[in-house]
Design a protein around this motif. Structure first.
Motif, PDB file in Angstrom:
ATOM      1  N   VAL A  36       6.998  -1.783   0.263  1.00 23.08           N
ATOM      2  CA  VAL A  36       6.038  -0.702   0.065  1.00 23.08           C
ATOM      3  C   VAL A  36       4.693  -1.190   0.594  1.00 23.08           C
ATOM      4  CG1 VAL A  36       5.596  -1.442  -2.330  1.00 23.08           C
ATOM      5  CG2 VAL A  36       4.963   0.868  -1.603  1.00 23.08           C
ATOM      6  N   LYS A  37       4.048  -0.358   1.374  1.00 23.21           N
ATOM      7  CA  LYS A  37       2.814  -0.748   2.049  1.00 23.21           C
ATOM      8  C   LYS A  37       1.606  -0.154   1.317  1.00 23.21           C
ATOM      9  CE  LYS A  37       3.094  -0.799   6.532  1.00 23.21           C
ATOM     10  NZ  LYS A  37       3.076  -0.403   7.975  1.00 23.21           N
ATOM     11  N   ILE A  38       0.688  -1.023   0.912  1.00 26.04           N
ATOM     12  CA  ILE A  38      -0.495  -0.620   0.151  1.00 26.04           C
ATOM     13  C   ILE A  38      -1.753  -0.996   0.931  1.00 26.04           C
ATOM     14  CG2 ILE A  38      -1.781  -0.879  -2.007  1.00 26.04           C
ATOM     15  CD1 ILE A  38       0.919   0.466  -2.404  1.00 26.04           C
ATOM     16  N   GLY A  39      -2.682  -0.053   1.073  1.00 21.68           N
ATOM     17  CA  GLY A  39      -3.916  -0.294   1.802  1.00 21.68           C
ATOM     18  C   GLY A  39      -5.081  -0.622   0.876  1.00 21.68           C
ATOM     19  N   VAL A  40      -5.929  -1.544   1.329  1.00 17.60           N
ATOM     20  CA  VAL A  40      -7.127  -1.922   0.569  1.00 17.60           C
ATOM     21  C   VAL A  40      -8.303  -2.004   1.532  1.00 17.60           C
ATOM     22  CG1 VAL A  40      -8.169  -3.556  -1.018  1.00 17.60           C
ATOM     23  CG2 VAL A  40      -5.674  -3.336  -0.950  1.00 17.60           C
ATOM     24  N   SER A  41      -9.416  -1.388   1.161  1.00 21.69           N
ATOM     25  CA  SER A  41     -10.662  -1.524   1.901  1.00 21.69           C
ATOM     26  C   SER A  41     -11.691  -2.104   0.949  1.00 21.69           C
ATOM     27  CB  SER A  41     -11.132  -0.158   2.430  1.00 21.69           C
ATOM     28  OG  SER A  41     -12.334  -0.285   3.150  1.00 21.69           O
ATOM     29  N   GLY A  42     -12.326  -3.209   1.366  1.00 20.32           N
ATOM     30  CA  GLY A  42     -13.252  -3.858   0.459  1.00 20.32           C
ATOM     31  C   GLY A  42     -14.347  -4.612   1.180  1.00 20.32           C
ATOM     32  N   ALA A  43     -15.323  -5.080   0.398  1.00 22.58           N
ATOM     33  CA  ALA A  43     -16.505  -5.752   0.960  1.00 22.58           C
ATOM     34  C   ALA A  43     -16.221  -7.234   1.186  1.00 22.58           C
ATOM     35  CB  ALA A  43     -17.691  -5.586   0.021  1.00 22.58           C
ATOM     36  N   LEU A  44     -15.641  -7.556   2.322  1.00 23.49           N
ATOM     37  CA  LEU A  44     -15.353  -8.943   2.653  1.00 23.49           C
ATOM     38  C   LEU A  44     -16.552  -9.630   3.278  1.00 23.49           C
ATOM     39  CD1 LEU A  44     -11.760  -8.495   4.120  1.00 23.49           C
ATOM     40  CD2 LEU A  44     -12.472  -8.746   1.738  1.00 23.49           C
ATOM     41  N   VAL A 108       0.130   3.579   5.254  1.00 18.25           N
ATOM     42  CA  VAL A 108       0.290   3.045   3.910  1.00 18.25           C
ATOM     43  C   VAL A 108       0.828   4.113   2.964  1.00 18.25           C
ATOM     44  CG1 VAL A 108      -1.532   1.333   4.247  1.00 18.25           C
ATOM     45  CG2 VAL A 108      -2.112   3.568   3.263  1.00 18.25           C
ATOM     46  N   PHE A 109       1.526   3.648   1.939  1.00 17.30           N
ATOM     47  CA  PHE A 109       2.072   4.524   0.907  1.00 17.30           C
ATOM     48  C   PHE A 109       0.970   4.985  -0.038  1.00 17.30           C
ATOM     49  CE2 PHE A 109       4.715   4.864  -3.133  1.00 17.30           C
ATOM     50  CZ  PHE A 109       5.375   6.020  -2.764  1.00 17.30           C
ATOM     51  N   ALA A 110       0.028   4.081  -0.310  1.00 18.71           N
ATOM     52  CA  ALA A 110      -1.071   4.377  -1.226  1.00 18.71           C
ATOM     53  C   ALA A 110      -2.200   3.393  -0.970  1.00 18.71           C
ATOM     54  CB  ALA A 110      -0.604   4.274  -2.677  1.00 18.71           C
TER      55      ALA A 110
END
Length: 408
Positions: A36-44, A108-110
């Motif tokens: 299952v593919k999960i996407g994350v966007s964050g302050a790297l 992504v799935f979610a």
């Protein structure tokens, strides 16, 4: 016969092409029988890169479950979690760009663990249109205008934290004069509104309030104004950098008010730039267990082991990283409850949780949501802690607002 074979070969090629198209469509949903593919966007990167520890904490927990074989979902299939991470430097426009890529290109799935109230506001309408779950956002503002149908938060509402702070002051400093330092986004505005509501009918009064932004290089001007107000209590809801600056200023300027920090900027790691001696006596709220190397708590020990195994790029005492780890655990628990591999089933499970346990949460804190009754807050309990110069010590018991999170 030649013509018949040609037709057969054409049909075969058509069939393979159709199968390929169907597989592509299924892949666009981000889930197969094994992954299952999960996407994350964050302050790297950027001025608030400290918030990027949330992303890293998710990675630590996901790496651990994948190493153990994956997540057994409610449909009986065990799947690994594939994280697809994008850097947005906490810029809402970049978050929007990233989310489009994650949904339309990465398939992504979610989404999970996206930080920042403005960032989640920016992507809300798009995710509603695409019907993509936005799970366990890192923001204490849950009542967003767009995206609510496909959104679930995780951390307590800032109105809950404001009410817990007010409760403590009513009992222990009932005539307190408050100076409020708040981040100038809906985060700070929600906290401020919640605090003003919580102190109504008491002798507590807010005598000054100053706004900051996460990009401010220094906030001495705002702090000088707050000190000049005659306030004897400083309440801070701001990013880690500004929270540390406030603690240092309050100590070194000779002001020394009672200082209460929102959990978003109060971890021991965040306080180091202020000087830990200067932070002695700081009060904050928490919903996660204190993490120390000497802890014998099984969940803390597991967290420390997972942190080491993943070679995590944040300190074990960083509350942002801990929240990310809890976010990863909440994601896993939700996937376990999904009986059909669909996005609708996933958001249904997230918005209808019943006392779901997460090991790193304080005893008595579980995840509960009831969509139909309007309970959209997974965590509605907090406990106050006071910093002793090295670590936080409990200050009273757990305060629960389960099913009654204050509105603003």
């Amino acid at each position: 016969m030649g013509t018949l074979n040609t037709i057969r070969r054409g049909l075969l090629r058509f069939g393979l092409a159709a199968t390929s198209l169907l597989a592509g469509a299924a892949g666009a949903q981000g889930i197969t029988d094994t992954a299952v593919k999960i996407g994350v966007s964050g302050a790297l990167t950027g001025p608030v890169a400290a918030v990027g520890a949330v992303v890293e904490g998710i990675r630590v927990r996901v790496a651990a479950v994948n190493a153990a074989g994956g997540v057994k979902m409610g449909d009986g299939k065990t799947r690994s979690i594939e994280l697809v991470v994008q850097d947005d430097a906490l810029d809402p426009q970049r978050t929007m760009t990233n989310v489009r890529k994650l949904v339309e290109q990465s398939g992504v799935f979610a989404l999970a663990g996206i930080a920042g109230t403005p960032n989640n506001q920016a992507i809300g309408r798009y995710l509603d249109q695409r019907k993509v779950p936005n799970l366990f956002m890192y923001s204490g503002v849950h009542e967003l205008a767009d995206g609510r149908a496909w959104l679930i938060g995780l951390v307590p509402s800032f109105t809950t934290e404001a009410a817990v702070f007010a409760d403590y002051l009513k009992k222990n400093k009932p005539d307190a004069k408050l100076a409020l330092l708040y981040v100038n986004t809906e985060t700070g505005q929600t906290f401020q509104a919640g605090l003003r509501t919580a102190i109504q009918g008491s002798k507590l009064q807010i005598v000054a309030a100053q706004a900051v932004t996460s990009a401010d290089p220094t906030i001495d001007t705002q702090l000088s104004t707050l000190k000049a107000s005659g306030a004897d209590t400083l309440v801070v809801v701001a990013a880690p950098k500004q929270s540390a600056q406030a603690v240092r200023f309050a100590a070194e300027s000779g002001w020394r008010p009672v200082t209460m920090l929102s959990y978003i900027g109060a971890s021991p790691s965040s306080l180091k730039p202020a000087g830990l001696a200067n932070a002695k006596g700081v009060i904050t709220s928490a919903f996660a267990k204190p993490v120390t190397a000497a802890s014998t708590d099984p969940a803390v020990r597991q967290y420390l082991a997972d942190h080491a195994a993943a070679k995590a790029r944040f300190d074990t005492g960083d509350s942002m990283g801990q929240i990310g780890y809890i976010t990863g655990e909440a994601l896993i628990r939700t996937l376990e409850a999904v009986k059909q591999p669909t996005r609708q089933a996933l958001i249904d499970a997230a918005q209808n949780m019943n006392q779901v346990g997460v090991g790193l949460l304080l005893p008595g804190v579980t995840l509960t949501t009831k969509r139909d009754s309007g309970d959209i807050y997974p965590i509605e309990s907090l406990q106050l802690f006071r910093f002793d110069g090295e670590q936080y010590q409990a200050l009273g018991g757990l305060v629960s607002f389960e099913g009654r999170t204050p509105r603003h």
